[in-house]
Enzyme design. Structure first.
Site: not given
Length: 260
Positions: A66, A135, A137, A142
């Site tokens: 990314d 979380n 991801h 996400e």
């Protein structure tokens, strides 16, 4: 899926690095690189093996997961710059063989499609190293991301931006709101996925990814659908796992002929 509980963060990084090195020595044409703090120990092990054991990356293509959108070239928190500073400039990668999504492109959707085509043109990525967000991801996919998604634009959650503010002098206003990320489908195309997670802050996410339901709410749970996954954690990150005794037993009784 194989889950390995290392004694500590350092040991976890060394094991991840050794797995990646094995792929390179077996002739990997392409490897996948992640940024952030989780894979740093793996990169340090690869650098050590390059310097001491003649591990070479000549001719290997590397693809980053990314990149932030909008950061100028050479920005210290650009992931292209991060991977150069922390890994590729310390070994014999050719700069032109290290690829990242173009977060500065005038046409971001076109840049995402170009990156997908570039990965496909090299053949399969042999080994992809991964971290996991608090979380759940994976890459910057996400919660709510399609489990079959490809490289695209994603909006970061407030939680992710807050977690990453420490890399921007603690100033949340400097953290970009958007990224280009490989999708979960793109990541899953790699032959071998190696995820490393350390620290108590990752314990909930690890348990959800490994033992919870496969769900877009925990993007890393897509690992359960892949035929070859190695998850490496330290004791703190393993705290919430239910089958911890079995994971330890399986590794202790691993056949000598079976590699990670």
């Amino acid at each position: 899926m194989e889950l390995v509980i290392a004694d500590n963060r350092t040991e976890a990084g060394v094991l991840a690095g050794r797995i990646m090195a094995d792929h390179v020595r077996r002739g990997a044409r392409a490897i996948g690189l992640a940024t952030g703090s989780s894979p740093l120990g793996a990169y340090q092990e690869l650098i050590r093996q390059h310097r001491e054991d003649e591990l070479s990356f000549r001719g290997v293509q590397a693809f980053l997961l990314d990149e932030y959108i909008g950061l100028p070239e050479g920005h210290p928190q650009s992931y292209a710059q991060f991977i150069r500073d922390e890994f590729t400039s310390h070994v014999d990668f050719t700069d032109s063989d290290v690829h990242s999504p173009d977060g500065r492109a005038a046409d971001i959707p076109a840049a995402a499609a170009d990156y997908e085509r570039m990965i496909a043109a090299t053949g399969r990525i042999s080994v992809q190293i991964l971290g996991i967000g608090a979380n759940g991801h994976l890459g910057f996919n996400e919660p709510g991301s399609s489990l079959r998604s490809r490289t695209r634009v994603k909006t970061l959650t407030p939680k992710t931006r807050a977690d990453n503010a420490r890399f921007f002098e603690g100033d949340l206003t400097q953290v970009p709101t958007h990224v280009l990320t490989q999708g979960l489908g793109t990541i899953s195309d790699a032959d071998h996925l190696v995820m490393i997670a350390t620290g108590a802050g990752k314990a909930d996410a690890v348990a959800a990814a490994v033992e919870g339901p496969v769900s877009a709410f925990c993007p890393a749970s897509i690992l359960q659908m892949h035929p070859h996954v190695t998850v490496i954690v330290d004791p703190a990150a393993a705290t919430n796992l239910k089958a911890i005794d079995y994971y330890r037993f399986a590794v202790e009784n691993k056949p000598a002929w079976q590699s990670f």
